[in-house]
Design a protein around this motif. Sequence first.
Motif, PDB file in Angstrom:
ATOM      1  N   ASN A 211       0.819  -1.215   0.000  1.00  0.00           N
ATOM      2  CA  ASN A 211       0.000   0.000   0.000  1.00  0.00           C
ATOM      3  C   ASN A 211       0.851   1.262   0.000  1.00  0.00           C
ATOM      4  O   ASN A 211       0.480   2.278  -0.576  1.00  0.00           O
ATOM      5  CB  ASN A 211      -0.927  -0.003   1.217  1.00  0.00           C
ATOM      6  CG  ASN A 211      -1.998  -1.073   1.110  1.00  0.00           C
ATOM      7  OD1 ASN A 211      -2.394  -1.443   0.008  1.00  0.00           O
ATOM      8  ND2 ASN A 211      -2.448  -1.585   2.239  1.00  0.00           N
ATOM      9  N   SER A 212       2.015   1.165   0.619  1.00  0.00           N
ATOM     10  CA  SER A 212       2.907   2.334   0.662  1.00  0.00           C
ATOM     11  C   SER A 212       3.667   2.521  -0.640  1.00  0.00           C
ATOM     12  O   SER A 212       4.263   3.583  -0.873  1.00  0.00           O
ATOM     13  CB  SER A 212       3.908   2.178   1.806  1.00  0.00           C
ATOM     14  OG  SER A 212       4.716   1.025   1.596  1.00  0.00           O
ATOM     15  N   VAL A 215       7.800  -0.880  -1.543  1.00  0.00           N
ATOM     16  CA  VAL A 215       8.328  -2.219  -1.783  1.00  0.00           C
ATOM     17  C   VAL A 215       7.260  -3.049  -2.484  1.00  0.00           C
ATOM     18  O   VAL A 215       6.085  -2.674  -2.513  1.00  0.00           O
ATOM     19  CB  VAL A 215       8.749  -2.941  -0.482  1.00  0.00           C
ATOM     20  CG1 VAL A 215       9.900  -2.226   0.188  1.00  0.00           C
ATOM     21  CG2 VAL A 215       7.561  -3.074   0.463  1.00  0.00           C
ATOM     22  N   LEU A 216       7.697  -4.198  -3.037  1.00  0.00           N
ATOM     23  CA  LEU A 216       6.755  -5.174  -3.587  1.00  0.00           C
ATOM     24  C   LEU A 216       6.734  -6.377  -2.661  1.00  0.00           C
ATOM     25  O   LEU A 216       7.794  -6.885  -2.268  1.00  0.00           O
ATOM     26  CB  LEU A 216       7.142  -5.608  -4.990  1.00  0.00           C
ATOM     27  CG  LEU A 216       6.979  -4.562  -6.098  1.00  0.00           C
ATOM     28  CD1 LEU A 216       8.297  -3.822  -6.310  1.00  0.00           C
ATOM     29  CD2 LEU A 216       6.517  -5.204  -7.403  1.00  0.00           C
ATOM     30  N   ASP A 217       5.552  -6.822  -2.306  1.00  0.00           N
ATOM     31  CA  ASP A 217       5.402  -7.949  -1.395  1.00  0.00           C
ATOM     32  C   ASP A 217       5.282  -9.247  -2.186  1.00  0.00           C
ATOM     33  O   ASP A 217       4.585  -9.309  -3.203  1.00  0.00           O
ATOM     34  CB  ASP A 217       4.152  -7.789  -0.527  1.00  0.00           C
ATOM     35  CG  ASP A 217       4.210  -6.537   0.339  1.00  0.00           C
ATOM     36  OD1 ASP A 217       5.328  -6.167   0.733  1.00  0.00           O
ATOM     37  OD2 ASP A 217       3.151  -5.946   0.611  1.00  0.00           O
ATOM     38  N   GLY A 218       5.968 -10.302  -1.730  1.00  0.00           N
ATOM     39  CA  GLY A 218       5.821 -11.608  -2.342  1.00  0.00           C
ATOM     40  C   GLY A 218       4.421 -12.137  -2.133  1.00  0.00           C
ATOM     41  O   GLY A 218       3.951 -12.228  -0.992  1.00  0.00           O
ATOM     42  N   SER A 219       3.738 -12.478  -3.209  1.00  0.00           N
ATOM     43  CA  SER A 219       2.334 -12.872  -3.113  1.00  0.00           C
ATOM     44  C   SER A 219       2.120 -14.369  -3.318  1.00  0.00           C
ATOM     45  O   SER A 219       1.334 -14.979  -2.608  1.00  0.00           O
ATOM     46  CB  SER A 219       1.512 -12.100  -4.143  1.00  0.00           C
ATOM     47  OG  SER A 219       1.611 -10.705  -3.925  1.00  0.00           O
ATOM     48  N   CYS A 220       2.813 -14.979  -4.292  1.00  0.00           N
ATOM     49  CA  CYS A 220       2.669 -16.422  -4.504  1.00  0.00           C
ATOM     50  C   CYS A 220       3.828 -16.916  -5.359  1.00  0.00           C
ATOM     51  O   CYS A 220       4.518 -16.130  -6.014  1.00  0.00           O
ATOM     52  CB  CYS A 220       1.330 -16.766  -5.156  1.00  0.00           C
ATOM     53  SG  CYS A 220       1.186 -16.266  -6.890  1.00  0.00           S
ATOM     54  N   HIS A 280      -4.747  -0.583 -15.101  1.00  0.00           N
ATOM     55  CA  HIS A 280      -5.247   0.770 -15.354  1.00  0.00           C
ATOM     56  C   HIS A 280      -4.108   1.763 -15.619  1.00  0.00           C
ATOM     57  O   HIS A 280      -4.142   2.900 -15.165  1.00  0.00           O
ATOM     58  CB  HIS A 280      -6.088   1.260 -14.175  1.00  0.00           C
ATOM     59  CG  HIS A 280      -7.294   0.408 -13.893  1.00  0.00           C
ATOM     60  ND1 HIS A 280      -8.227   0.087 -14.857  1.00  0.00           N
ATOM     61  CD2 HIS A 280      -7.707  -0.225 -12.753  1.00  0.00           C
ATOM     62  CE1 HIS A 280      -9.165  -0.675 -14.321  1.00  0.00           C
ATOM     63  NE2 HIS A 280      -8.865  -0.886 -13.053  1.00  0.00           N
ATOM     64  N   GLY A 281      -3.088   1.300 -16.318  1.00  0.00           N
ATOM     65  CA  GLY A 281      -1.988   2.177 -16.683  1.00  0.00           C
ATOM     66  C   GLY A 281      -0.911   2.304 -15.631  1.00  0.00           C
ATOM     67  O   GLY A 281       0.144   2.893 -15.895  1.00  0.00           O
ATOM     68  N   ASP A 282      -1.122   1.757 -14.431  1.00  0.00           N
ATOM     69  CA  ASP A 282      -0.130   1.833 -13.360  1.00  0.00           C
ATOM     70  C   ASP A 282       0.499   0.464 -13.138  1.00  0.00           C
ATOM     71  O   ASP A 282      -0.196  -0.563 -13.159  1.00  0.00           O
ATOM     72  CB  ASP A 282      -0.772   2.305 -12.051  1.00  0.00           C
ATOM     73  CG  ASP A 282      -1.265   3.741 -12.138  1.00  0.00           C
ATOM     74  OD1 ASP A 282      -0.624   4.530 -12.866  1.00  0.00           O
ATOM     75  OD2 ASP A 282      -2.271   4.064 -11.489  1.00  0.00           O
ATOM     76  N   THR A 283       1.809   0.444 -12.929  1.00  0.00           N
ATOM     77  CA  THR A 283       2.492  -0.799 -12.605  1.00  0.00           C
ATOM     78  C   THR A 283       2.166  -1.173 -11.169  1.00  0.00           C
ATOM     79  O   THR A 283       2.453  -0.416 -10.243  1.00  0.00           O
ATOM     80  CB  THR A 283       4.016  -0.655 -12.787  1.00  0.00           C
ATOM     81  OG1 THR A 283       4.307  -0.279 -14.136  1.00  0.00           O
ATOM     82  CG2 THR A 283       4.721  -1.969 -12.479  1.00  0.00           C
ATOM     83  N   VAL A 284       1.561  -2.350 -10.988  1.00  0.00           N
ATOM     84  CA  VAL A 284       1.131  -2.760  -9.650  1.00  0.00           C
ATOM     85  C   VAL A 284       1.886  -3.985  -9.153  1.00  0.00           C
ATOM     86  O   VAL A 284       1.728  -4.376  -7.990  1.00  0.00           O
ATOM     87  CB  VAL A 284      -0.385  -3.059  -9.636  1.00  0.00           C
ATOM     88  CG1 VAL A 284      -1.173  -1.819  -9.985  1.00  0.00           C
ATOM     89  CG2 VAL A 284      -0.732  -4.194 -10.592  1.00  0.00           C
TER      90      VAL A 284
END
Length: 501
Positions: A211-212, A215-220, A280-284
């Motif tokens: 959310n901040s 960083v990118l969180d490991g998801s799977c 939506h155009g943003d890198t997530v």
Amino acid sequence: MTENRKPPKTNTATPVMSSNSAQLFEILNQMEQGIVAWSPDGVCRLHNDRIFRVLELNTCDLRVGMSREQFLKISVSYGVISQAKMDEVQGNFKSGQPFHFDRNMPSGRVVSSFARPLMDGGYVVTFTDVTQFRRDAADLDKAKKAAEAAETKALALLAKEQAWRSEGKLLAQLDEWLQSCKSLDELFEVVRRFMPSLLPCTDGELYLYSNSRDVLDGSCTWGEAKTHDHIAPDSCWALRRGRGYHYDASGAGLECQHMLDAADGIPEIENAICVPIVAHGDTVGLLHVVYPAQMERRRVLEANEFALQCGEHISLAIANVKLRDELHDQSTRGPLTRLYNRRYFLEALRSDGVMAARKDESFALLAFDADKFKSFNDNHGHDAGDMVLRAISDKMLDMFAKGETPCRFGGEEFSVLVPKADTARGLVIAEKLRAAVEEVQVRYGAGELPRVTISIGVASYPADGTMPQDLIKAADKALYAAKAAGRNCVRAAADVEGKCC
């Protein structure tokens, strides 16, 4: 050698023959092949006239009584065979075995020579013009190879088309499951289960921005991959460049930092691709795929294209889930406190009642409000009151994150559904909440606001009612009893049953 020479009309070197021999000789002259017979000691016994035309010889180049060595030397002098070939042929005659070899004539024709041993040790040799046959055979071989190449190409195209259809089918299945996901956790499970089928033998990881967004969180993960808890956005070349990045250890590529961080204890990576996840155009997020060692470059490049397509489908699904979550939050949570609103809470209360009845379980309902909040607003202003409400809600969100349903019922009134809890456990939880809120200090401007306390009423299903309205009424009675007892305390509905509120 003179071309287009005419063979002699008669065999002037042929001795006088009997009628049978003359008949045999006439037959030999009618054959399309050139024929010569050699005695055991290598002397010409007979030959037909066709041999001069087939071998493009002068009439003086071959005669009965001529030695085979002399005849072969004439062929060497004409450049039809080499000296080495002549020595080889002489050796073959001495072997007593059949043999054959080709003569490449100066005119471009090819003559096949086939030697067969005779009973007395001599040899008979036939000379056949195979030029057209060889051309036909070469054309046939060329046509056969062309047909085989066309068939191979057609099969390759068919295999490619079948692979496209298979990939399309797999992507359609993936897309169907992804679009059915109601949450990111469900989406992560779909990715974990589908990717080994979509990209066999690969290992992979999926990361999403926190959310901040720092960083990118490991998801799977899938395969043998081990995800990091967090990776920095600038640790990946794909995220820096804004497009897919193929790492090839045999080329001039550079490893991403997150690959280097994971290098300990795992085999060296030969090929991998990083795919930005865009919504939506943003890198997530980021999709990272590692290919097995020794994988063919052609297959790697094909897999890269498929991985990019998978990334697009996952991106779209994440965008839809996030949009659905945003819309759901907007419809079920209040913008000030981020707690569930009254409508959502009432639906959850009815749903929990149905599930509790089905499983023969209990649940607790906590109802509370801020003590003397109206006078607080009057004395310090509504902005200060909003800060207090937000501070209370933050404390609730911290405490109730394991299946509970915290809600702002309206104004300064709050409620909490606690699953699998009876009245006794509800009282314990309520007391922890009361004590936690009492300790909250809220800064406003240059100073601190006076502490706010809460009074809590506790009711439970089914002890205090089985219908939502009955439970709410029971919890409210307990809340008013807590206020009547001096506020900043907790009361159970069972203790105030029948009392007027």
